[in-house]
Design a protein around this motif. Structure first.
Motif, mmCIF file in Angstrom:
data_model
loop_
_atom_site.group_PDB
_atom_site.id
_atom_site.type_symbol
_atom_site.label_atom_id
_atom_site.label_comp_id
_atom_site.label_asym_id
_atom_site.label_seq_id
_atom_site.Cartn_x
_atom_site.Cartn_y
_atom_site.Cartn_z
ATOM 1 N N GLY A 141 0.809 -1.210 0.000
ATOM 2 C CA GLY A 141 0.000 0.000 0.000
ATOM 3 C C GLY A 141 0.850 1.271 0.000
ATOM 4 O O GLY A 141 1.998 1.288 -0.437
ATOM 5 N N LYS A 142 0.249 2.369 0.474
ATOM 6 C CA LYS A 142 0.931 3.657 0.620
ATOM 7 C C LYS A 142 1.600 4.083 -0.690
ATOM 8 O O LYS A 142 1.020 3.976 -1.761
ATOM 9 N N TRP A 143 2.858 4.568 -0.597
ATOM 10 C CA TRP A 143 3.509 5.113 -1.784
ATOM 11 C C TRP A 143 3.863 4.035 -2.800
ATOM 12 O O TRP A 143 3.900 4.287 -4.014
ATOM 13 N N VAL A 144 4.106 2.799 -2.330
ATOM 14 C CA VAL A 144 4.377 1.708 -3.265
ATOM 15 C C VAL A 144 3.149 1.452 -4.141
ATOM 16 O O VAL A 144 3.259 1.303 -5.365
ATOM 17 N N ASP A 145 1.987 1.422 -3.514
ATOM 18 C CA ASP A 145 0.741 1.226 -4.254
ATOM 19 C C ASP A 145 0.503 2.375 -5.224
ATOM 20 O O ASP A 145 0.098 2.164 -6.369
ATOM 21 N N GLN A 146 0.781 3.608 -4.794
ATOM 22 C CA GLN A 146 0.561 4.769 -5.653
ATOM 23 C C GLN A 146 1.450 4.717 -6.895
ATOM 24 O O GLN A 146 0.995 4.974 -8.017
ATOM 25 N N VAL A 147 2.719 4.384 -6.704
ATOM 26 C CA VAL A 147 3.644 4.348 -7.845
ATOM 27 C C VAL A 147 3.237 3.267 -8.845
ATOM 28 O O VAL A 147 3.139 3.518 -10.065
ATOM 29 N N ILE A 148 2.975 2.054 -8.354
ATOM 30 C CA ILE A 148 2.638 0.953 -9.264
ATOM 31 C C ILE A 148 1.313 1.207 -9.963
ATOM 32 O O ILE A 148 1.168 0.953 -11.171
ATOM 33 N N MET A 149 0.336 1.740 -9.232
ATOM 34 C CA MET A 149 -0.961 1.978 -9.850
ATOM 35 C C MET A 149 -0.918 3.106 -10.881
ATOM 36 O O MET A 149 -1.664 3.094 -11.856
ATOM 37 N N ARG A 150 -0.039 4.078 -10.687
ATOM 38 C CA ARG A 150 0.086 5.125 -11.700
ATOM 39 C C ARG A 150 0.709 4.555 -12.971
ATOM 40 O O ARG A 150 0.359 4.961 -14.084
ATOM 41 N N ILE A 151 1.651 3.618 -12.799
ATOM 42 C CA ILE A 151 2.214 2.948 -13.978
ATOM 43 C C ILE A 151 1.135 2.139 -14.692
ATOM 44 O O ILE A 151 1.046 2.133 -15.929
ATOM 45 N N VAL A 152 0.295 1.473 -13.901
ATOM 46 C CA VAL A 152 -0.811 0.720 -14.491
ATOM 47 C C VAL A 152 -1.754 1.655 -15.248
ATOM 48 O O VAL A 152 -2.211 1.333 -16.359
#
Length: 347
Positions: free
Chosen positions: A165-176
């Protein structure tokens, strides 16, 4: 763990004894799956396609069918050739004469279905029936490899995003999100045209095509896995893994991912049909598997010629039929698995 209790009545000498038998989840899924008639039809379609594509050429060659994927059947014909000869006349002038010579010339023609060619030959003299089999190998192999690679990439990135979650989730989901915004078909057309301009070996181009399809197809799997893990990571069994001190990789790949497998299997099955359609579209536009190697889309592209479309249906109708059978078969199996793996299904 879901189990189904089946009541069995066993007759004895004195009375009737009622017995109960528990069914494992896997056996229960298979029972629900094969209860659907469409699922059985889908399995039969896929078994036919795999037998036709992978065992068909072996059996035909064993029976004496001599044609291969790129073997041409050249038809001999007699052609009259005019040969001019010059010689010097009595007064020193040049006299020309000619003679007609008959020569045997081999030409490739579109031959109608016959005992030697079950579905005839194309404009290059290659057997259509055997090329359908080799084309099925390309389409089915490419579909399975791409779906497996997409799933592996999506599981890894989606699992990491959902668990941390948190910033890891934000980075991966923006790539998605970026990959979801890219128009897939135009990019595939551009990439295939670039590969064609580089004059890459036709046998190697299929591997590049697999990589391209994987790069632009993993984002949907990653989003699905991430959503499932977000709902599972707060469950009691995950709290127990933290108390036990299990490492993070075991929590994700040993406890979370197995609970997402039913959805992944259904997604993979339904995605196979889409991959086959993508490959057929690219091959139809001469940007996929190049001639002389066989692919169903390449064989359909011969219908671009109005003469072939009207007078030679045996060149393109069988390939189109096999594409329809493949896509329908995978969709039927995917729908059957989705219903069988639904825990709310009690029938």
């Amino acid at each position: 763990m879901e189990k189904e209790v089946v009541e069995e009545i066993k007759e004895t000498e004195d009375n009737q004894e009622v017995q109960y038998k528990e069914m494992s989840p896997l056996r229960l899924v298979f029972r629900r799956f094969f209860r659907s008639k469409l699922s059985i039809v889908g399995v039969a379609m896929l078994v036919f396609l795999f037998a036709f594509s992978f065992l068909g050429p072996v059996m035909l060659h064993a029976c004496g069918y001599q044609w291969g994927e790129i073997t041409t059947d050249e038809t001999p014909s007699l052609v009259e050739v005019v040969d001019y000869i010059s010689f010097e006349g009595p007064n020193g002038e040049t006299i020309w004469t000619y003679q007609i010579i008959e020569q045997t010339v081999y030409t490739n023609i579109k031959d109608a279905p016959s005992s030697s060619h079950f579905l005839g030959t194309d404009e290059k003299g290659m057997d259509v029936f055997i090329r359908l089999m080799y084309g099925g190998r390309i389409s089915l192999t490419l579909g399975f490899v791409v779906v497996i690679l997409e799933t592996l990439l999506g599981v890894v990135l989606g699992g990491i995003a959902g668990y941390f979650g948190k910033w890891v989730d934000q980075v991966i989901m923006r790539i998605v999100d970026i990959f979801n915004c890219i128009p897939t078909l135009p990019i595939l057309l551009i990439a295939s045209a670039v590969l064609k301009s580089w004059e890459i070996d036709p046998k190697v181009r299929i591997y590049y095509l697999m990589v391209i399809l994987t790069i632009f197809g993993w984002s949907g799997t990653a989003r699905m896995v991430r959503g499932q893990i977000l709902s599972l990571r707060e469950q009691e069994f995950m709290v127990a893994t933290e108390v036990m001190g299990l490492p993070i990789r075991k929590r994700i790949f040993k406890h979370l991912i197995p609970n997402v497998m039913p959805q992944l299997i259904v997604s993979m099955t339904l995605g196979l049909g889409s991959i086959i359609l993508y490959e057929s579209t690219l091959s139809y536009l001469n940007l996929g598997i190049p001639i002389p190697y066989a692919a169903w889309g390449t064989m359909i592209s011969s219908a671009n010629d109005p003469t072939v479309l009207a007078n030679y249906p045996f060149l393109w109708i069988p390939a189109g039929f096999l594409i329809v059978v493949a896509v329908l078969g995978f969709n039927f199996v995917g729908d059957g698995l989705r219903d069988a793996m639904d825990p709310k299904m009690k029938r």
